[in-house]
Every structure is written in structure tokens, then in C-alpha cells.
Design an enzyme around this catalytic site. Structure first.
Site, PDB file in Angstrom:
ATOM      1  N   GLU A   1      -1.634  -8.726   4.025  1.00 57.06           N
ATOM      2  CA  GLU A   1      -1.458  -9.011   5.587  1.00 57.06           C
ATOM      3  C   GLU A   1      -2.797  -9.169   5.986  1.00 57.06           C
ATOM      4  O   GLU A   1      -3.076  -9.934   7.180  1.00 57.06           O
ATOM      5  CB  GLU A   1      -0.624  -8.191   6.350  1.00 57.06           C
ATOM      6  CG  GLU A   1      -1.138  -7.063   6.766  1.00 57.06           C
ATOM      7  CD  GLU A   1      -1.619  -5.930   5.511  1.00 57.06           C
ATOM      8  OE1 GLU A   1      -2.062  -4.766   5.822  1.00 57.06           O
ATOM      9  OE2 GLU A   1      -1.038  -6.220   4.418  1.00 57.06           O
TER      10      GLU A   1
ATOM     11  N   CYS B   1       0.833  -1.059   0.005  1.00 58.54           N
ATOM     12  CA  CYS B   1      -0.066   0.007  -0.120  1.00 58.54           C
ATOM     13  C   CYS B   1       0.898   1.134   0.032  1.00 58.54           C
ATOM     14  O   CYS B   1       1.361   1.699  -1.146  1.00 58.54           O
ATOM     15  CB  CYS B   1      -0.921  -0.205   1.303  1.00 58.54           C
ATOM     16  SG  CYS B   1      -2.361   0.945   0.949  1.00 58.54           S
TER      17      CYS B   1
ATOM     18  N   HIS C   1      -3.590  -4.992   0.464  1.00 54.51           N
ATOM     19  CA  HIS C   1      -3.077  -5.419   1.974  1.00 54.51           C
ATOM     20  C   HIS C   1      -3.088  -7.015   2.015  1.00 54.51           C
ATOM     21  O   HIS C   1      -4.131  -7.517   2.708  1.00 54.51           O
ATOM     22  CB  HIS C   1      -3.901  -4.723   3.224  1.00 54.51           C
ATOM     23  CG  HIS C   1      -3.507  -3.254   3.398  1.00 54.51           C
ATOM     24  ND1 HIS C   1      -2.618  -3.110   4.062  1.00 54.51           N
ATOM     25  CD2 HIS C   1      -4.060  -2.320   2.672  1.00 54.51           C
ATOM     26  CE1 HIS C   1      -2.484  -1.688   4.046  1.00 54.51           C
ATOM     27  NE2 HIS C   1      -3.322  -1.335   3.228  1.00 54.51           N
TER      28      HIS C   1
END
Length: 226
Positions: free
Chosen positions: A210, A114, A208
Site C-alpha cells: 500500500e 506485514c 507494505h
């Protein structure tokens, strides 16, 4: 058994509260180190430091993740501030740009997430679009949309099909930095991933990973770092 690669992940300084304490803290969502660990690496957190320390830090790492967070200061790419651009994280901008430059110079694999993708672009002379709609789920809520890989790219070799990804951004790359090429797009045409052409492993993703369950991008970094 070969040792696991050491992957540095950037963090930020923020006020935090835990137990009886309320103090400034070096913060990073736990999903970042967990993703590194799931992909086979060892995660080390690196809060902002003096930019001059970046070369020494990178020399101790096998790979670098530049995490998401605040908007990049428009002064870093020679633009006037849009009213919708968030407050500058001056210390973090300086530190992470120095880390990216040191990693690229050393050939250390880099993954930008990002904000990290945007900083990679800025580090290589690119600019950012300071606002776009439709890439969050609302304030403090991750959205989802589909990204489609560009055939023949590094990203396509990691994730070969269109996928739905967790997303939370209101900025994106505008003019590409030197040596970068788009490697994935959203359905609205937004550049959602960029990579460095040539032999150095450097990839930025606008979403993202994660916050999802797909570890393939991080596994690519860990393999390159090995």
C-alpha cells in the site's frame, strides 16, 4: 457489468485528532483502501469486534486484507516476550486471528500485509522471530529492499521478477505454519512472502504494497475475490 468485489480491511483503535476533536478512532492509513480501489475492489473497513462475529463478517465479504500494525503477542505462539517486542494489541490479535480462521474455513481469499502475514502464520500454528535488523528505514521511516519470488508459486504468478519493495518490519516468520510455503525471499534470506498450498487463495507479504505503486498483489486478491 459485474459488480466489484467487496474487500474487508482490518483496522485498529487509536487516539486521533481532527478539527476540534480528539477521540478514540478506528484508524487505517488511507493507502490501504486506495490500493483496493486501484485494484478494482470496494474497500470496507473492519475495526476490532467480538471474535464470535468473525464468521458472519466473512460471509459478507468477497476477500479479506489483514493490515499491518503492532507486533503479535508472543503468547499467541507460545513464546516468551523479547524485550524488543512491542506492546500487545490483545483485542486486535483475537479479532484478526478469528477473521483469518473464518476466511480459511470459508475459502474466502486472504491477503496478509506485514503483521497480517505474521498472523496468518501464527493462525496456522507457526512461530515468529521477534527481532531482526535491516528491514526498516529507521523509526517511522519505510525502507526499501529487493524481494525475489520463488518460481512456480502463486506470488511468482502475480509478480514474476525481483522487485524493490517498501518495508517496515523488525519481525518475521520463524517456523512456518501448517500448509504454508515460502514464496519470496529478501537478499539476506528472510522469508518475505508465504502462501497456502492447495486450492485456497491465501497469501502473506512482509512488505507494505500500500506504500508503493505496484498493484499486482492486490489485483491478484481482487481477481480471486471476483
Amino acid at each position: 457489468m459485474p459488480s466489484k468485489p467487496l474487500i474487508g480491511v482490518t483496522t485498529y483503535f487509536e487516539p486521533a485528532k481532527w478539527g476540534v476533536w480528539e477521540l478514540p478512532a478506528a484508524l487505517l492509513p488511507a493507502t490501504y483502501p486506495r490500493l483496493v480501489q486501484s485494484a478494482g475492489g470496494i474497500a470496507a473497513m473492519f475495526p476490532p469486534d467480538a471474535p464470535g462475529a468473525a464468521t458472519d463478517v466473512v460471509a459478507r465479504l468477497d476477500g479479506l486484507v489483514v493490515a499491518g500494525g503492532a507486533d503479535v503477542d508472543p503468547a499467541r505462539y507460545g513464546a516468551d516476550r523479547d524485550p524488543r517486542t512491542g506492546p500487545a494489541a490483545v483485542e486486535r490479535d483475537a479479532w484478526e486471528l478469528a477473521l483469518i480462521e473464518a476466511a480459511l474455513a470459508a475459502g474466502t481469499p486472504v491477503l496478509g500485509v506485514c503483521r497480517g502475514m505474521q498472523l496468518l502464520n501464527v493462525a496456522l500454528g507457526g512461530t515468529l522471530l521477534q527481532h531482526l535488523d535491516g528491514h526498516t528505514g529507521g523509526l517511522g521511516v519505510f525502507g526499501r529492499h529487493t524481494v525475489k519470488p520463488v518460481p512456480g508459486t502463486l506470488y511468482a504468478s502475480l509478480v514474476g521478477e525481483a522487485t524493490s519493495v517498501p518495508t517496515y518490519h523488525h519481525q518475521s516468520v520463524d517456523r512456518l505454519g501448517e500448509g504454508l510455503t515460502p514464496c519470496a525471499y529478501a537478499e539476506d534470506g528472510t522469508v518475505e512472502a508465504v502462501e497456502l498450498t492447495g486450492t485456497r487463495w491465501a497469501l502473506g507479504v512482509q512488505w507494505h504494497p500500500e506504500m508503493g505503486t505496484d498493484v499486482r498483489v492486490m489485483e491478484g486478491l481482487v481477481r480471486a475475490a471476483s
